[in-house]
Design a protein around this motif. Structure first.
Motif, PDB file in Angstrom:
ATOM      1  N   ALA A 162       0.817  -1.216   0.000  1.00  2.79           N
ATOM      2  CA  ALA A 162       0.000   0.000   0.000  1.00  2.79           C
ATOM      3  C   ALA A 162       0.848   1.261   0.000  1.00  2.79           C
ATOM      4  O   ALA A 162       0.306   2.365   0.076  1.00  2.79           O
ATOM      5  N   SER A 163       2.169   1.124  -0.076  1.00  2.00           N
ATOM      6  CA  SER A 163       3.043   2.292  -0.055  1.00  2.00           C
ATOM      7  C   SER A 163       4.365   1.939  -0.721  1.00  2.00           C
ATOM      8  O   SER A 163       4.676   0.762  -0.947  1.00  2.00           O
ATOM      9  N   GLU A 164       5.157   2.967  -1.027  1.00  2.00           N
ATOM     10  CA  GLU A 164       6.478   2.725  -1.600  1.00  2.00           C
ATOM     11  C   GLU A 164       7.349   1.927  -0.633  1.00  2.00           C
ATOM     12  O   GLU A 164       8.126   1.060  -1.046  1.00  2.00           O
ATOM     13  N   SER A 166       0.111  -4.654  -6.808  1.00  2.00           N
ATOM     14  CA  SER A 166       0.620  -3.783  -5.745  1.00  2.00           C
ATOM     15  C   SER A 166       1.085  -2.452  -6.313  1.00  2.00           C
ATOM     16  O   SER A 166       0.828  -1.385  -5.732  1.00  2.00           O
ATOM     17  N   GLN A 177      -1.762  -0.262  -6.974  1.00  2.00           N
ATOM     18  CA  GLN A 177      -2.335   0.318  -5.767  1.00  2.00           C
ATOM     19  C   GLN A 177      -1.501   1.496  -5.266  1.00  2.00           C
ATOM     20  O   GLN A 177      -2.042   2.479  -4.759  1.00  2.00           O
ATOM     21  N   VAL A 178      -0.188   1.403  -5.418  1.00  2.00           N
ATOM     22  CA  VAL A 178       0.689   2.477  -4.939  1.00  2.00           C
ATOM     23  C   VAL A 178       0.752   3.628  -5.935  1.00  2.00           C
ATOM     24  O   VAL A 178       0.751   4.801  -5.555  1.00  2.00           O
ATOM     25  N   TYR A 179       0.816   3.280  -7.231  1.00  2.00           N
ATOM     26  CA  TYR A 179       0.902   4.294  -8.291  1.00  2.00           C
ATOM     27  C   TYR A 179      -0.324   4.125  -9.192  1.00  2.00           C
ATOM     28  O   TYR A 179      -0.273   3.434 -10.212  1.00  2.00           O
TER      29      TYR A 179
END
Length: 201
Positions: A87-89, A139, A142-144
């Motif tokens: 959910a994040s870098e 994934s 979702q992040v980008y």
């Protein structure tokens, strides 16, 4: 007169369907120990009858594909932590750390998974490998949310896979899991820090 003790019985079968798992465990132990194996050798290592492996595997290639499938499933479980997308870098970076860590913990299985052409005739192996790549693409999406995930997935996989094999082949030292994790995080951070446009001459 001393009585002759009977020889230990060979386990010809396992209850509750665990023969297949026992054979895979035995094959994994032999593979990681650097021993070449056949179905008969795996049967001896698992202490089952010579015919037992053929209940689940037609030949050595089928056994190797089953080992690869189990490796893909375990690796996917480590990356997703129970099926959760990044959910994040920072969490994407930890995907890379987990990937390299798996390679160093299971080097022979990792080489079996990725160092040989995938057997396209084995649907289970093809599916397991595809699920790993899908996890990465999903994934990234979702992040980008506003970019095509495929090129970035290829780039991140290439970097991470390269780091894994550089460590496995001794080109980069693997002094400790912590040191390897720092190197992986630093490599990804360095790529992210690159300017989007080159400096003017």
């Amino acid at each position: 007169m001393q009585e002759t003790q009977p020889a230990p019985a060979v386990r010809d079968g396992y209850h509750h369907g665990d023969l297949r798992a026992a054979l895979l465990d035995a094959a994994t132990e032999m593979l990681e120990a650097g021993a070449s194996f056949s179905l008969r050798a795996v049967a001896r290592h698992a202490n089952v009858s010579q015919s037992a492996p053929y209940r689940h595997f037609a030949d050595r290639e089928a056994l190797e594909s089953a080992l690869a499938v189990r490796g893909f499933h375990e690796l996917r479980g480590r990356l997703s932590q129970g099926g959760r997308l990044a959910a994040s870098e920072a969490e994407l970076t930890e995907f890379a750390v987990a990937y390299v860590g798996f390679a160093l913990q299971h080097p022979a299985v990792f080489r079996l998974m990725f160092g040989q052409p995938c057997d396209d005739r084995n649907d289970e192996r093809v599916l397991a490998a595809g699920e790993l790549h899908t996890l990465l693409e999903d994934s990234i999406s979702q992040v980008y949310a506003h970019i095509d995930p495929a090129p970035l997935a290829t780039a991140l996989w290439a970097l991470t896979h390269g780091l894994a094999f550089l460590h496995l082949d001794g080109k980069l030292t693997a002094d400790s899991p912590e040191a390897v994790a720092v190197r992986v995080r630093d490599a990804i951070a360095a790529i992210r820090a690159l300017p989007t446009t080159p400096a003017s001459a």
